[in-house]
Motif scaffolding. Sequence first.
Motif, PDB file in Angstrom:
ATOM      1  N   ALA A  90     -25.132  35.906  82.383  1.00 60.67           N
ATOM      2  CA  ALA A  90     -24.405  35.846  81.108  1.00 60.67           C
ATOM      3  C   ALA A  90     -25.388  35.978  79.934  1.00 60.67           C
ATOM      4  O   ALA A  90     -25.113  36.677  78.961  1.00 60.67           O
ATOM      5  N   ARG A  93     -26.352  39.580  79.551  1.00 62.93           N
ATOM      6  CA  ARG A  93     -25.278  40.378  78.924  1.00 62.93           C
ATOM      7  C   ARG A  93     -25.257  40.143  77.413  1.00 62.93           C
ATOM      8  O   ARG A  93     -25.136  41.068  76.630  1.00 62.93           O
ATOM      9  N   GLU A  94     -25.424  38.882  77.031  1.00 62.29           N
ATOM     10  CA  GLU A  94     -25.411  38.547  75.607  1.00 62.29           C
ATOM     11  C   GLU A  94     -26.600  39.199  74.898  1.00 62.29           C
ATOM     12  O   GLU A  94     -26.457  39.780  73.822  1.00 62.29           O
ATOM     13  N   GLY A 121     -20.187  47.340  86.538  1.00 58.70           N
ATOM     14  CA  GLY A 121     -19.309  46.943  85.435  1.00 58.70           C
ATOM     15  C   GLY A 121     -17.873  46.718  85.858  1.00 58.70           C
ATOM     16  O   GLY A 121     -16.998  46.622  85.010  1.00 58.70           O
ATOM     17  N   THR A 123     -16.686  44.043  87.132  1.00 55.77           N
ATOM     18  CA  THR A 123     -16.256  42.674  86.866  1.00 55.77           C
ATOM     19  C   THR A 123     -16.722  42.182  85.496  1.00 55.77           C
ATOM     20  O   THR A 123     -16.932  41.005  85.292  1.00 55.77           O
ATOM     21  N   GLY A 124     -16.897  43.085  84.536  1.00 58.81           N
ATOM     22  CA  GLY A 124     -17.319  42.652  83.206  1.00 58.81           C
ATOM     23  C   GLY A 124     -18.136  43.752  82.568  1.00 58.81           C
ATOM     24  O   GLY A 124     -18.248  44.842  83.114  1.00 58.81           O
ATOM     25  N   ALA A 125     -18.713  43.449  81.407  1.00 59.05           N
ATOM     26  CA  ALA A 125     -19.523  44.460  80.722  1.00 59.05           C
ATOM     27  C   ALA A 125     -20.712  44.814  81.616  1.00 59.05           C
ATOM     28  O   ALA A 125     -21.313  43.927  82.221  1.00 59.05           O
ATOM     29  N   THR A 127     -24.474  45.743  82.829  1.00 56.60           N
ATOM     30  CA  THR A 127     -25.826  45.403  82.376  1.00 56.60           C
ATOM     31  C   THR A 127     -26.716  46.589  82.696  1.00 56.60           C
ATOM     32  O   THR A 127     -26.595  47.183  83.762  1.00 56.60           O
ATOM     33  N   ARG A 466      -4.182  33.229  84.363  1.00 57.18           N
ATOM     34  CA  ARG A 466      -4.333  33.973  83.120  1.00 57.18           C
ATOM     35  C   ARG A 466      -3.084  34.060  82.260  1.00 57.18           C
ATOM     36  O   ARG A 466      -1.993  34.009  82.759  1.00 57.18           O
TER      37      ARG A 466
END
Length: 466
Positions: A90, A93-94, A121, A123-125, A127, A466
């Motif tokens: 995390a 990514r930040e 990518g 499961t998320g942005a 890297t 969700r």
Amino acid sequence: MGAQMENWHFPARYDQSYLPDPDSPYWFPHRETMDPQERDAAVLVRLREVMEYAYSTSTFYRTKWDAAGVKPADITSFEAFEQVPVVTKAEMRESQANHPPFGDYLCCDSSEIHHIHGTSGTTGAPTAFAIGRRDWEVIADNHARILWGMGVRPGDTVFVAALFSLYLGSWGALAGAERLHCRVLPFGAGAQGMTARAVTWLARTKPKAFYATPSYALRLAEVAESEGIDPREFGLQVMFFSGEPGASVPAVRKAIEDAFGATVIDCGTMAEMTPFMSASATAGTPDGMLLWQDIVWHEVCDPDSFRTVPYGSEGTPVYTHLERTSQPMIRLASNDLTRWVLEDNPCGRTYPKLPDGVYGRIDDMIHIRGENVYPTEVDNYLRGVSGYGGEHQIVVRRTGSMDEMIVRAETTHPAGQRDAFERDTGSGLQSLLGVRVTFESVDANTLERAEHKSRRVVDEREHTKR
Ligand code: 8LE
């Protein structure tokens, strides 16, 4: 001490024309067989050097360590090193969102970047991984050295059957095999019809070594058999795998060995940690994975405190680069699960070992009714059941206030003759896992096969949240 260790420098420098004595099982005999305490002492000095380098070249590490009160010069013991806060995905990514595209942990000049890779990518942005030109050479050297340990030699044909794209696995295997002066066949994977063509090329070129994900090797065996070709005819001797658990899951390992008649070698840490083959078995110690501690410093830690656990215990791997100058990872938290030991290895290398490989991710573990279920346990069990069709799915859902686990497995038993299979497999799974399982069977070859890493768990509870 350090001076005796072959080519022990930071930044790393390797003679690109070096090859070991052909009769030596070791690439660097001293480094690989030395007293582990002496090696660790040299590594501790190196850890300080790497930290000093990262502190002076990246805002990311400077800010992080200043906030934690950590100074590279104070790292004079492993106890001190274990206080260094871990790096999480995390955070990376930040850092990349704020300092695109490579984040403020890029420690080299951007003109030095030689390859860009990344996470898929899904499961998320994504890297991005930036790897320097010199680092790439060093990675190739390290991987060549580890491949040598697996028994691969110059002139051997190495077949790489994994995605050639953002994924670093295939590229890392390629770089190592090239440095080892092998004949490399960068076949790839993932395109339409490519597995059938892989069968043709394997039968034609008869490589000695093969690299893929374990699930893809099983897929390949099925395709070969459906074309009337026995995968043993490929003549493979060494099959090395990374990307997911499998090569150290006993029944998966046996299925691959039986299908291909080759030695199965497990390897792999994380793409960020390239040279990712730093955890790898060898020809002389083919089971589990050795931790090549002079390439990457591997710790197995308590997942809350990130202090190392004693040998013999379970924990989560935390990795530190000893040679990378572009995006060096210093205490990268993997979120995986493993157990480590330090004992005599038959190959003579004095590295610690993960006897059961890396058997799962903390976040892939299914928490159901107070029990922890590893998906690899289900895989291992089903592969030992006669009439299992080769693929399965695990669905976890909430019905009312109760969590329910459904295992759907393929079977080769014809429809109408599956009662005993369903009853015995369902109750066998239930007693193994300690949770109630609803077991269903479906026809063989109806569930999706992985071309890359398998995704067998569908946790519907997350969707309802969700
Ligand atoms: C059990 C190591 C590489 C390049 O093959 C790879 O897959 O890197 P990636 O995509 O960053 O994924 C890393 C994760 O895959 C690890 O954290 C672990 O969960 C899993 N993994 C990779 N190799 C193995 C593995 N799990 N055994 C392995 N040999």
